[in-house]
Write a protein that holds these residues in place. Sequence first.
Motif, short mmCIF file in Angstrom:
data_model
loop_
_atom_site.label_atom_id
_atom_site.label_comp_id
_atom_site.label_asym_id
_atom_site.label_seq_id
_atom_site.Cartn_x
_atom_site.Cartn_y
_atom_site.Cartn_z
N ALA B 56 12.34 12.33 44.35
CA ALA B 56 10.81 12.28 44.87
C ALA B 56 10.31 11.92 43.60
O ALA B 56 8.86 11.71 43.40
CB ALA B 56 10.43 12.06 45.77
N ALA B 57 10.34 13.74 43.21
CA ALA B 57 9.13 14.09 42.32
C ALA B 57 9.48 13.84 40.48
O ALA B 57 8.39 13.90 40.67
CB ALA B 57 9.00 15.37 42.72
N ALA B 60 7.26 11.42 38.29
CA ALA B 60 5.73 11.83 38.68
C ALA B 60 6.10 12.31 36.85
O ALA B 60 4.60 12.93 36.77
CB ALA B 60 5.40 12.87 39.75
N GLN B 125 3.76 2.22 37.56
CA GLN B 125 4.38 1.99 38.67
C GLN B 125 5.51 0.95 38.39
O GLN B 125 6.60 1.21 38.56
CB GLN B 125 4.40 2.13 39.88
CG GLN B 125 3.22 3.32 40.56
CD GLN B 125 4.31 4.35 40.58
OE1 GLN B 125 5.10 3.95 42.06
NE2 GLN B 125 3.87 5.40 40.10
N LYS B 128 8.34 1.36 36.18
CA LYS B 128 9.27 2.91 36.70
C LYS B 128 10.11 1.89 37.94
O LYS B 128 11.03 2.15 38.83
CB LYS B 128 8.86 3.70 37.26
CG LYS B 128 8.59 5.00 36.38
CD LYS B 128 7.17 5.89 37.59
CE LYS B 128 6.97 6.89 35.58
NZ LYS B 128 5.86 7.99 36.15
N GLU B 363 4.81 10.18 44.31
CA GLU B 363 5.97 11.05 43.60
C GLU B 363 5.13 11.79 43.09
O GLU B 363 5.29 13.19 42.86
CB GLU B 363 6.06 10.28 42.42
CG GLU B 363 5.30 9.75 41.66
CD GLU B 363 5.85 8.47 40.57
OE1 GLU B 363 6.77 7.63 40.97
OE2 GLU B 363 5.27 8.48 39.41
N ARG B 364 3.70 11.58 43.26
CA ARG B 364 2.84 13.00 43.12
C ARG B 364 2.50 13.92 43.94
O ARG B 364 2.68 14.98 44.18
CB ARG B 364 1.56 12.54 42.97
CG ARG B 364 1.55 12.43 40.99
CD ARG B 364 -0.32 11.42 40.50
NE ARG B 364 0.23 10.88 38.94
CZ ARG B 364 1.07 10.04 39.04
NH1 ARG B 364 1.95 9.70 39.41
NH2 ARG B 364 1.24 10.09 37.13
#
Lengths: 341, 394
Positions: B56-57, B60, B125, B128, B363-364
């Motif tokens: 998930a990260a 970011a 976003q 991505k 994601e942050r």
Amino acid sequence: MMNKRALMTSVLAGAVVAAAGSAAQAAERDQIRIVGSSTVYPFASYVAEEFGATTGHPTPVIESTGSGGGMKIFCEGDGPDTVDITNASRRMKPSEFERCADNGVTDITEIVIGADGIVIAQTTANAAMNLSREQLTLAVAAEVPKNGKLVDNPYENWNEIDSSLPDREITVYGPPSTSGTRDAFEELVMEAATEEMDGYDEPYTTVRNDGPYVDSGENDNLIVQKIQNDTEALGIFGYSFLEENTDVIEAVTIDGVEPTPEAISAEEYPVSRSLFFYTKNSHFDHVAGMEGYVSLFLSEQMIGGQGLLKGQGLIPLPQKMREGVRARFERRGELELADLK
Amino acid sequence: MNEEKTGADGAGDKLTADARLQRRHRAERRFRGVCIGALGLAGAFLVLFLGSMVVAALPAFTQTEVKVEVDFTNPDQAWRAIDPELNSIVSRGVTRVLPNRLENNPELAGKRFEEWVLAKAEIDQFRKGKGSLDEEVRERVERFEEAGRFRYTFNHWLFTEGDSKLPEMAGLKAAIVGSIYVLALTLAFAFPIGVLSAIYLEEFAPDNRFTQAVEININNLAAVPSILFGLLGLAIMINFFGVPRSSAIAGGLTLGLMTLPIVIISTRAALRAVPHSIREGALAMGATRWQTVRDHVLPMSLPGILTGTIIGLAQAMGETAPLLLIGMVAYIPDVPGSVTDAATVMPAQIYSWASMPQQAFVERTAAAILVLLTVLIALNATAVYLRRRFERRW
């Protein structure tokens, strides 16, 4: 020996810092302090950030305490140690105004910044759904009228309430009772519906706690995630969270009206509310930048028809009302108890 | 084995003994299997948790930049030096400071140049593969994409900026600095008081009802839910002593109170682990109690004391509940300049980001969690290192 010296040094350092801490005293401030509603928080912090980035003032500190929590802190007293502004997603209650007055907070200006719709949403995987406020109330109330008297809510499926509704289990993820969103939901849905309905003698706002209504905390994001996993369920949250997630969730229409910005600001959508903040007027002379912050907030650039806060999910007020709000702020219009009743 | 007898039916006994032995061995294998299973399950959860966090990260850590023309030829119109048409693509964080930028860099006046600037989080976003854009904006993004006017860079904003409502500009700097302040104050408060209390209780205090009561209370305090320390901090530090709300000093003192019992307990355990013969040796040579403690007992117990303290600090670092009550879980994007300035800490920032509506904050949030975990692992590694480095055997 080495270790001994290190220990002594740290003891000394500790003592010095502790002494410095106790000597610290609050003085007149250059940093604005704001508390209050979690619904207004994203808008207020957006303005605060802009204010900090474009002026020489430090960025105001904003705590998201919920509307009720904010009023409690706001009304604690007047003076440099107390907060300057509280945000609210509902009007101040007369009892809160009285508590403020008892504690010496008498000169308050009420400012309306815009509107927010409360949406009832589901995942896009489901067929479109329409609910009336009565149906919604029957689904979440603790007691419902049956054969002329109030009984514990027996409904477990939507089609038990009305055969036209889908055969889905009633599960509603919603905000807890400390939330302004919950206050507004109780007032705009349950109170409004039960006033008209047979069987309730007086407006009824008690939410059931036998399972189908699930308190889901102040975090609206969590509710959005929950209704994505539990596809049968509905979720209750602020309009801005719908706007950010239109690819996965959709709104249930209420009384046939879809929560669009137009319908919300025209008050056609029944579950919408105004957003407020309250200023302590005695603080304008003592807190640097407070006037600048409020003026920036009320500028067309922020709350205007095409303002920046619109992009953050705020629904702008009509032009006339925006001008009225600015005029009230300019003359620091004082809030009276009679206004709130 | 002791049931194995010699005699006529010794063979039969041997058989049952063998069977019994095998049964016992089987039981051991079963038990070992269950233990390995438990370990594997715990490991699997950890891997799942960390893995999903990393996945998930990862996005970011990159961020879209866009190439735009900055036109300062008309200094009065600095606010539109970047074509306002591009407001749907360029971050508000870039355009709003254009006038300030010209003011701070007067040599830019009259210049026109191309520059890579931060793009909006929605654009990032979209590139991505997450979220959707309005028709008009999407077409423009596609045109820009073809013209090569987008690029990914390392998301340094995550470390050089404070909190922001603009996800593309949101960073952890203020929270990291805030955490350092708060931890330093926690250490400065809890360590000396904790160690001195423990030394007194362990080395000097008589064993009577009073010291026993103190001991029981300290042990209880270590188990008190952390939110109660927040209430205590609010009532004592802020309302009584007038420490500024939301300040690092309020947080440090509150978390210091919370860490104090842990420091006392671990220090006492470390002191107790020093063999009595060492104290007796020192006393026999005519040393005073204080000399014994200072020159022999303390140096030997230091690794244990430090380990306990660091573990206490790591716990304090991950704490948000008590800070909620003293106003540190708030929107505080400015880096605190002193201990009395408003400050926030990393877990509080993670909590705030988790409740933001924008998808880019998802994601942050994960990235911030990874940063926090890294710091915690570093702290715990320090504890292990200190213990290894200074450990003495006797």
